[in-house]
Enzyme design. Structure first.
Site, short mmCIF file in Angstrom:
data_model
loop_
_atom_site.label_atom_id
_atom_site.label_comp_id
_atom_site.label_asym_id
_atom_site.label_seq_id
_atom_site.Cartn_x
_atom_site.Cartn_y
_atom_site.Cartn_z
N LEU A 1 -15.16 -17.30 -25.12
CA LEU A 1 -15.14 -16.97 -26.54
C LEU A 1 -16.36 -17.60 -27.21
O LEU A 1 -16.64 -18.79 -27.01
CB LEU A 1 -13.85 -17.50 -27.16
CG LEU A 1 -12.59 -16.78 -26.65
CD1 LEU A 1 -11.33 -17.56 -27.00
CD2 LEU A 1 -12.52 -15.36 -27.23
N ASN B 1 -5.93 -22.45 -24.43
CA ASN B 1 -6.17 -21.72 -23.19
C ASN B 1 -5.34 -22.33 -22.10
O ASN B 1 -5.05 -23.54 -22.11
CB ASN B 1 -7.66 -21.78 -22.83
CG ASN B 1 -7.99 -21.03 -21.54
OD1 ASN B 1 -7.59 -19.89 -21.36
ND2 ASN B 1 -8.71 -21.68 -20.64
N THR B 2 -4.96 -21.52 -21.12
CA THR B 2 -4.32 -22.05 -19.92
C THR B 2 -5.26 -21.81 -18.76
O THR B 2 -5.84 -20.73 -18.63
CB THR B 2 -2.94 -21.41 -19.68
OG1 THR B 2 -2.37 -21.99 -18.51
CG2 THR B 2 -2.98 -19.90 -19.58
N HIS B 3 -5.45 -22.86 -17.95
CA HIS B 3 -6.45 -22.82 -16.88
C HIS B 3 -5.79 -23.27 -15.57
O HIS B 3 -5.15 -24.34 -15.55
CB HIS B 3 -7.62 -23.75 -17.24
CG HIS B 3 -8.71 -23.78 -16.23
ND1 HIS B 3 -9.67 -22.79 -16.16
CD2 HIS B 3 -8.98 -24.64 -15.22
CE1 HIS B 3 -10.49 -23.07 -15.14
NE2 HIS B 3 -10.10 -24.18 -14.57
N GLY C 1 -17.27 -25.58 -25.63
CA GLY C 1 -17.70 -25.62 -24.23
C GLY C 1 -16.87 -24.67 -23.38
O GLY C 1 -16.06 -23.92 -23.89
N ASP D 1 -13.94 -24.57 -20.84
CA ASP D 1 -12.84 -25.36 -20.24
C ASP D 1 -13.01 -26.85 -20.50
O ASP D 1 -12.65 -27.68 -19.67
CB ASP D 1 -12.78 -25.08 -18.73
CG ASP D 1 -12.48 -23.62 -18.43
OD1 ASP D 1 -12.96 -23.12 -17.41
OD2 ASP D 1 -11.78 -22.98 -19.24
C1 GRF Z 1 -3.60 -17.55 -15.17
O1 GRF Z 1 -3.34 -18.33 -14.01
C2 GRF Z 1 -4.58 -18.26 -16.07
O2 GRF Z 1 -4.50 -19.66 -15.97
C3 GRF Z 1 -5.88 -17.79 -15.52
O3 GRF Z 1 -5.69 -16.42 -15.24
C4 GRF Z 1 -4.33 -16.26 -14.81
C5 GRF Z 1 -3.77 -15.08 -15.55
O4 GRF Z 1 -2.56 -14.70 -14.93
N1 GRF Z 1 -6.97 -17.98 -16.48
P1 GRF Z 1 -1.60 -13.62 -15.65
O5 GRF Z 1 -2.49 -12.45 -16.05
O6 GRF Z 1 -0.99 -14.28 -16.85
O7 GRF Z 1 -0.59 -13.27 -14.60
#
Ligand code: GRF
Length: 201
Positions: free
Chosen positions: A97, A111-113, A147, A149
């Site tokens: 972004l 965000n989820t990483h 940045g 992540d």
């Molecule tokens: C997730 O594991 C997220 O952390 C990563 O991409 C994946 C997306 O999975 N950035 P989904 O599309 O929600 O199944």
């Protein structure tokens, strides 16, 4: 709490958020789901009657312009505007972004990483952890800053890496933790049990 969710793929994390926010009494609602592409996961939103949009980077001359169009599409659905508290959730969005977008929404932008940041940032976290022979990895939910992540970590969960498992097997095991973690973080933000740290100026 009005939420916009941004995806690029299958959207299993989105589906977990749709299921949770559909429960009566859940303190947040998904106002819109957006993507940079015709993501398969948009079907989860359509099935739930949640508005969707696609804003393609190819339709913009610059990353910043794409960010502006993305922000406008989100705000059209009442997220990031008006008195209602808002939150933008990136759940499998495979785009960085741009700074203008981040400044507009952060710290109500998470965000989820699929790694234990700061380990294994970037678009191939699961593959990188396997390649590095990491004994454990996991998932991080963090505030997005300018940045990649690098924003303040909100919560993490770890998994032990199993000998010989493939990237997909490990990623699915990570997702089994990730989906409930993301729901819990969103719920706690909505109830005020989790405060969003202002990113360090
Ligand atoms: C997730 O594991 C997220 O952390 C990563 O991409 C994946 C997306 O999975 N950035 P989904 O599309 O929600 O199944």
């Amino acid at each position: 709490l009005n939420i916009a969710v941004l995806i690029s793929g299958g959207g299993s994390n989105l589906k977990a958020l749709i299921d949770a926010t559909s429960e009566p009494g859940f303190p947040a609602r998904i106002a819109v789901v957006g993507s940079d592409t015709e993501a398969p996961g948009l079907a989860h939103a359509e099935a739930a009657g949640i508005p969707t949009f696609v804003v393609r980077p190819a339709d913009s001359d610059t990353r910043e312009e794409w960010g502006q169009l993305l922000a406008a599409a989100i705000q059209e659905h009442g997220v990031g505007t008006g008195p209602e508290p808002s939150l933008v959730v990136s759940a499998g969005l495979m785009r960085i972004l741009p700074p203008g977008f981040v400044r507009l929404f952060s710290p109500a932008l998470i965000n989820t990483h699929p790694a234990l940041l700061p380990n294994f940032p970037g678009a191939h976290a699961v593959r990188d952890a396997l390649a590095a022979g990491a004994a454990e990895t996991g998932v991080t939910v963090h505030v997005i800053d300018e940045g990649v992540d690098t924003g303040p970590v909100l919560r993490q969960r770890s998994v032990v890496v199993r000998d010989g498992e493939t990237e997909d097997e490990l990623h699915e095991r990570i997702k089994q933790l990730e989906r409930p973690l993301l729901v819990d973080v969103v719920r706690d933000i909505a109830t005020g049990d989790l405060n969003l740290p202002q990113s360090a100026e």
